[in-house]
Design a protein around this motif. Structure first.
Motif, short mmCIF file in Angstrom:
data_model
loop_
_atom_site.label_atom_id
_atom_site.label_comp_id
_atom_site.label_asym_id
_atom_site.label_seq_id
_atom_site.Cartn_x
_atom_site.Cartn_y
_atom_site.Cartn_z
N GLN A 346 -17.84 -18.10 13.51
CA GLN A 346 -16.65 -17.48 12.93
C GLN A 346 -16.97 -16.04 12.47
OE1 GLN A 346 -15.09 -19.53 9.49
NE2 GLN A 346 -13.01 -18.78 9.86
N GLN A 350 -15.89 -12.09 14.47
CA GLN A 350 -15.29 -10.93 13.83
C GLN A 350 -16.12 -9.66 14.05
OE1 GLN A 350 -12.27 -11.04 12.12
NE2 GLN A 350 -12.22 -13.14 12.91
N LYS A 391 -13.15 -5.65 9.03
CA LYS A 391 -12.76 -6.97 9.53
C LYS A 391 -13.17 -8.07 8.54
CE LYS A 391 -10.67 -6.79 13.55
NZ LYS A 391 -9.42 -7.52 13.83
N GLY A 395 -10.98 -10.60 6.26
CA GLY A 395 -11.17 -12.05 6.28
C GLY A 395 -11.33 -12.63 4.89
N ASN A 398 -7.91 -12.66 3.21
CA ASN A 398 -7.01 -13.67 3.79
C ASN A 398 -7.61 -15.07 3.78
OD1 ASN A 398 -5.20 -11.59 4.35
ND2 ASN A 398 -6.04 -11.24 6.40
N GLN A 399 -8.81 -15.20 3.20
CA GLN A 399 -9.49 -16.51 3.07
C GLN A 399 -9.70 -17.17 4.44
OE1 GLN A 399 -7.22 -18.85 0.26
NE2 GLN A 399 -7.92 -17.64 -1.48
N LYS A 400 -10.10 -16.33 5.44
CA LYS A 400 -10.37 -16.88 6.77
C LYS A 400 -11.62 -17.75 6.78
CE LYS A 400 -8.22 -13.38 9.74
NZ LYS A 400 -8.45 -12.38 10.83
#
Length: 571
Positions: A346, A350, A391, A395, A398-400
């Motif tokens: 993950q 990015q 990036k 993240g 936005n709590q990716k």
């Protein structure tokens, strides 16, 4: 595909060369044969005339004419005899010369010119006493004077007569006095211009005949080649072009059972089978370049992995970017294997596109990070680093990466000499890079969080970026020392990729912070301490200012501050 030099052209060149060689050889043999026969006849004719002229001349009288240069009645009688011989034999020139030395002589007699000669060259015969330089004009005459024998060959020369060139053949005979001494020589010139014209015409006719026969044979052979070879080859060429363009499996109609037909059948089988092999190779190459980037072989100046061998190496000036998470070891202890791999991928999903989009090459992976190489410019690496920060910050917002997960990361950038090469064993090889710059970039990445930074870049790399200070938000962090070389390297914090609040606070305190760094480097530790206290009053989370304040507190009361190393880190 256009054939620049096809079979037609080759056959044409071969036949033209053959015709040229054959025609030249036959023309040469013909000319030599004609010339030798005709010249032999001319020699017999000329030598008999010059002997006759010499026989009617009296050597004693010639010596007297040479001394007195008087044209007496007796002289006129001798000249008339010479004129009669010329008129009866129709030679071009007939003359008698008396030598004064080996280089010069004088004319005694020169028979009168014919009407045709007068019309061509005008009144031009020599008179008694006219001086002449022998030189190259009478090459065999000197031999005749020395030997007392007539010429054994003709002297053939080309001279300008009026407006035309004339080819003359000359022969000479000695004239003796009463004491049997050679005192003069008689010479005759015979016109051989017609012989040259005749020989040239004969050679031209022979060459024309041979060329016509050769061309006719070439046309017949070319027709055979066109039907049996070129036409099938054209079809094969078209099919090969389709194959090169990726149009596999298209068969060619086969007629006949000759060699070309057999080649066509084999080509059809190859065309049917090759598509599967090409698809397999393409899939293999695509899969391989996921593990070993093709750019690596470009750095080594190799076309592909096929041309690589164990020990291949290349030293290049490159920019090194090192990226990794700050606390990944602690975070991994709380994850299962599945969660760990998912989390790593993950993060890399990015970060890696920012590298490839700026023409970088990811060389190695380590944990959640990687090392990337850039060959074009340091600015591309810095641009990628800023994009990675933006990036990952996005993240986090936005709590990716998880509801309670905030990833911390660092990036180090260095520039310098990097050794690229192939190591391992013949049965298992790997492409690696070895350099101090890779280690420095990794070292800076580890220092990033300690100095309140996401991106640390060396002064060497920054100096290669045009308008570095105007294009980016930058503050000087200080100096680190390379313990291997003793070299000091300036380090910059590029905070374009920081969160907006951190960017604002760094902009606000930049001047005071850099003043503190400057005072620290000047070993004015007390004054530097005051500057960093001011920074922390406005930006309490500035870990770099706090680190400097700690050092200043240690050093400002030292008795010998000049002995203190101003480098904040040792590498």
């Amino acid at each position: 595909m256009k054939v620049r030099f096809g079979l037609r052209s080759k056959f044409l060149v071969i036949f033209l060369l053959l015709a040229l060689v054959l025609s030249s050889a036959i023309a040469y043999v013909t000319r030599i044969s004609y010339e030798s026969t005709i010249i032999e006849k001319y020699y017999d004719h000329a030598i008999s005339i010059v002997k006759l002229a010499a026989s009617v001349m009296d050597g004693d009288r010639i010596q007297n004419y040479a001394r007195t240069l008087e044209m007496t009645e007796e002289y006129q009688a001798d000249l008339d005899r010479l004129n009669n011989i010329k008129q009866e034999t129709e030679v071009y020139y007939l003359y008698v010369m008396y030598p004064l030395s080996e280089e010069e002589g004088i004319y005694i007699f020169d028979a009168s010119l014919t009407q045709e000669q007068i019309a061509l060259v005008g009144e031009g015969e020599a008179t008694l006493g006219d001086l002449v330089n022998f030189g190259d004009n009478f090459p065999s005459a000197m031999e005749v004077l020395k030997s007392g024998e007539p010429s054994n060959q003709l002297d053939i020369t080309t001279t300008m007569q009026g407006e035309n060139n004339q080819t003359l053949a000359s022969a000479y005979a000695p004239i003796f006095n009463s004491d049997n001494q050679v005192v003069a020589f008689a010479g005759v010139d015979v016109n051989m211009t017609d012989v040259d014209t005749y020989v040239q015409d004969a050679s031209y006719q022979v060459i024309t005949t041979i060329v016509c026969i050769t061309v006719l044979g070439f046309l017949v052979l070319l027709l055979i080649v066109q039907i049996s070879i070129l036409r099938p080859m054209k079809k094969l060429t078209k099919a090969a072009e389709n194959l090169a363009d990726g149009k596999y499996g298209t068969p060619i109609a086969v007629r006949g059972r000759d060699e070309i037909s057999e080649i066509t059948r084999v080509f059809n089988r190859m065309s049917v089978n090759i598509k599967g092999h090409m698809d397999e190779m393409n899939e293999l190459n695509e899969a391989y370049h996921k593990y070993v980037p093709s750019r690596f072989f470009e750095f080594l100046q190799k076309e592909s992995v096929i041309s690589e061998k164990l020990g291949s190496q290349k030293q290049k000036e490159l920019t090194v970017l090192n990226f990794d998470l700050i606390d990944f070891e602690y975070r991994f202890r709380r994850m299962s294997s599945r969660e760990m791999f998912a989390f790593i991928n993950q993060i890399l999903q990015q970060a890696i596109p920012q590298v490839t989009e700026t023409d970088g090459m990811v060389e190695t992976f380590q944990g959640t990070g990687f090392t990337a190489l850039y060959s074009n410019s340091c600015e591309e690496a810095l641009s990628a680093a800023v994009s990675i920060c933006q990036k990952l910050n996005e993240g986090n917002r936005n709590q990716k990466f998880g509801a309670d997960v905030q990833v911390e990361f660092g990036i180090g950038i260095a520039y310098g000499s990097v050794m690229l090469g192939i190591v391992g064993h013949e049965s298992r090889m790997s492409a690696i890079s070895i350099s101090r710059q890779t280690e420095i970039a990794a070292f800076l990445r580890k220092l990033a969080s300690r100095y309140c930074s996401h991106i640390l870049i060396t002064g060497t790399a920054a100096a290669r970026i045009a308008d570095f200070f105007s294009l980016y938000h930058v503050r000087v962090i200080g100096y680190i020392r390379n313990t291997f070389t003793g070299h000091m390297e300036k380090i910059y914090d590029v905070y374009d990729g920081d969160e907006e609040e951190y960017k604002r606070l760094k902009d606000l305190t930049k001047d005071i912070f850099e003043e503190g760094v400057s005072l620290y480097c000047a070993r004015k530790f007390y004054e530097a301490r005051i500057a960093f206290v001011k920074v922390l009053k406005q930006f309490r989370k500035d870990a770099a200012a706090r680190e400097y304040l700690f050092l200043c507190n240690q050093y400002y009361q030292e008795e010998n501050p000049q002995e203190i190393d101003i480098c904040i880190e040792q590498f």
